[in-house]
Design a protein around this motif. Structure first.
Motif, mmCIF file in Angstrom:
data_model
loop_
_atom_site.group_PDB
_atom_site.id
_atom_site.type_symbol
_atom_site.label_atom_id
_atom_site.label_comp_id
_atom_site.label_asym_id
_atom_site.label_seq_id
_atom_site.Cartn_x
_atom_site.Cartn_y
_atom_site.Cartn_z
ATOM 1 N N PRO A 12 51.137 51.821 46.115
ATOM 2 C CA PRO A 12 52.388 51.803 46.982
ATOM 3 C C PRO A 12 53.298 50.657 46.318
ATOM 4 N N GLY A 13 52.397 49.753 45.285
ATOM 5 C CA GLY A 13 53.282 48.660 44.605
ATOM 6 C C GLY A 13 52.609 46.978 45.372
ATOM 7 N N SER A 52 48.664 44.712 42.789
ATOM 8 C CA SER A 52 49.440 44.330 44.342
ATOM 9 C C SER A 52 49.266 42.987 44.439
ATOM 10 N N LEU A 53 48.014 42.397 44.464
ATOM 11 C CA LEU A 53 47.897 41.044 44.900
ATOM 12 C C LEU A 53 46.567 40.605 44.333
ATOM 13 N N LEU A 54 46.315 39.242 44.235
ATOM 14 C CA LEU A 54 45.188 38.612 43.726
ATOM 15 C C LEU A 54 44.612 37.745 45.047
ATOM 16 N N VAL A 55 43.510 37.761 44.990
ATOM 17 C CA VAL A 55 42.699 37.022 46.150
ATOM 18 C C VAL A 55 42.069 35.969 45.256
ATOM 19 N N THR A 56 42.337 34.615 45.892
ATOM 20 C CA THR A 56 41.597 33.532 45.172
ATOM 21 C C THR A 56 41.589 32.514 46.428
ATOM 22 N N THR A 94 52.922 38.201 40.514
ATOM 23 C CA THR A 94 51.936 38.982 41.712
ATOM 24 C C THR A 94 51.522 38.275 42.619
ATOM 25 N N PRO A 95 51.751 38.555 43.943
ATOM 26 C CA PRO A 95 51.315 37.813 45.145
ATOM 27 C C PRO A 95 50.037 37.291 45.064
ATOM 28 N N ILE A 96 49.718 36.119 45.556
ATOM 29 C CA ILE A 96 48.302 35.474 45.595
ATOM 30 C C ILE A 96 48.055 35.063 47.083
ATOM 31 N N LEU A 97 46.801 35.732 47.629
ATOM 32 C CA LEU A 97 46.424 35.525 48.944
ATOM 33 C C LEU A 97 45.118 34.674 48.893
ATOM 34 N N GLU A 98 44.807 33.616 49.802
ATOM 35 C CA GLU A 98 43.642 33.107 49.858
ATOM 36 C C GLU A 98 42.612 34.292 50.748
ATOM 37 N N GLU A 99 41.352 34.141 50.639
ATOM 38 C CA GLU A 99 40.516 34.887 50.796
ATOM 39 C C GLU A 99 40.542 35.145 52.632
#
Length: 332
Positions: A234-235, A282-286, A304-309
């Motif tokens: 979906p993006g 869609s996103l990177l988790v780090t 690319t959006p980056i999110l914490e775990e």
């Protein structure tokens, strides 16, 4: 006649089956190793899965309660709740001599084991049974491995999702027919050993867990062949919105939750686990967005959006359904 209506009194009962079960659900401040339990519930069942009694308690986590929008337990509600050491004995009485049953039992057991270790008490649990594993062994035609899907399959009505007592009730009602189906087929139950933690260090966990060297001798993991994600991409992930099935998720660096378990949860939620970062990610988790790894560098170059775990695991509990049900397989 549904399996819930069928008492199956004629079913020869396997002698090797456990003599009792403790169906458990815990709500927590998150999924990491330093997160805490905020509520716990236990339904005790006899050898054939009939309910004997149930128990529920709030637990003061001595920290921020985490995803209040999921479990509904605010700091004000938890302020006067007992600490885990104060309820450990009551909980132990309900777990002792029984197989711990939970939906994704590895998670519930790990949270309980850590709380017991912090309290310097040994958890009286020797074996656990995961209802996700049991449903797979039984070949149940479920669309996914969510508790709601298992409940719907057996006609069990959820009244308050993510409330520990109601989730434990729902699981107990769905476990009984699963147990009888396994007994009818003479199936060996997927029991796993529980090894309690023997010590716990109160020193704070390093906030940048992903800052550890990423190329140490123990960092290499063989790639796992996963089935293609059945949903279209979906993006990109948008902040303040839920994750959506089909989103391509990449991971970089160390994670507090075992990486393979975290990836399995993402796949079971309908996400596509990518092994690299591209413009389609869609996103990177780090846990260390400032690390100069190839994935973080690419993610920043692509926007690319980056999110914490911790943020990702909270979102992972309520993933929005895909817009389309079936599309050609995606590659990594």
């Amino acid at each position: 006649m549904t399996m819930l209506d069928d008492r199956q009194t004629a079913t020869p009962w396997p002698a090797a089956y456990p003599k009792g079960y403790a169906v458990v659900d815990v709500e927590t401040t998150g999924l990491a190793r330093d997160d805490r339990i905020v509520s716990a519930a236990v339904y005790r069942l006899d050898a054939r899965g009939d309910v004997e009694d149930h128990w529920y308690t709030l637990v003061n986590p001595e920290r921020d309660p985490g995803p209040v929008w999921i479990h509904g337990l605010t700091s004000d509600v938890l302020e006067g709740a007992p600490l885990f050491p104060e309820v450990a004995e009551q909980l132990s009485e309900r777990l002792a001599g029984r197989v711990l049953v939970a939906h994704n039992a590895a998670f519930d057991w790990s949270m309980l084991a850590r709380e017991y270790a912090r309290a310097a008490v040994t958890a009286p649990v020797e074996q656990r049974l995961c209802t996700i594993a049991l449903s797979k062994e039984l070949g149940l035609p479920l669309p996914n491995h969510k508790l709601a899907s298992l409940a719907a399959h057996f006609g069990v009505v959820q009244q308050h999702a993510h409330h520990a007592l109601d989730d434990a009730r729902v699981l107990a009602e769905a476990f009984r027919p699963s147990l009888h189906a396994a007994a009818r087929d003479g199936m060996r139950l997927p029991l796993l050993e529980c090894r309690p933690l023997t010590e716990w260090y109160d020193s704070p966990v390093a906030p940048r867990v992903g800052h550890q060297p990423s190329h140490g001798q123990n960092s290499w993991r063989p790639s796992r062949k996963r089935p293609a994600c059945p949903y279209s991409n979906p993006g990109r992930y948008e902040s303040d919105k839920p994750l959506m099935q089909g989103m391509r998720v990449a991971f970089s660096g160390d994670t507090s939750v075992d990486r393979e378990l975290l990836e399995d949860r993402a796949v079971e939620a309908g996400l596509h686990v990518a092994t690299s970062v591209s413009r389609l990610t869609s996103l990177l988790v780090t846990n260390d967005p400032d690390a100069a790894t190839s994935k973080t560098v690419k993610a920043k170059s692509f926007g690319t959006p980056i999110l914490e775990e911790s943020a990702f695991t909270h979102l992972l509990r309520d993933v929005a359904p895909a817009r389309a049900a079936s599309v050609p397989p995606q590659s990594s």
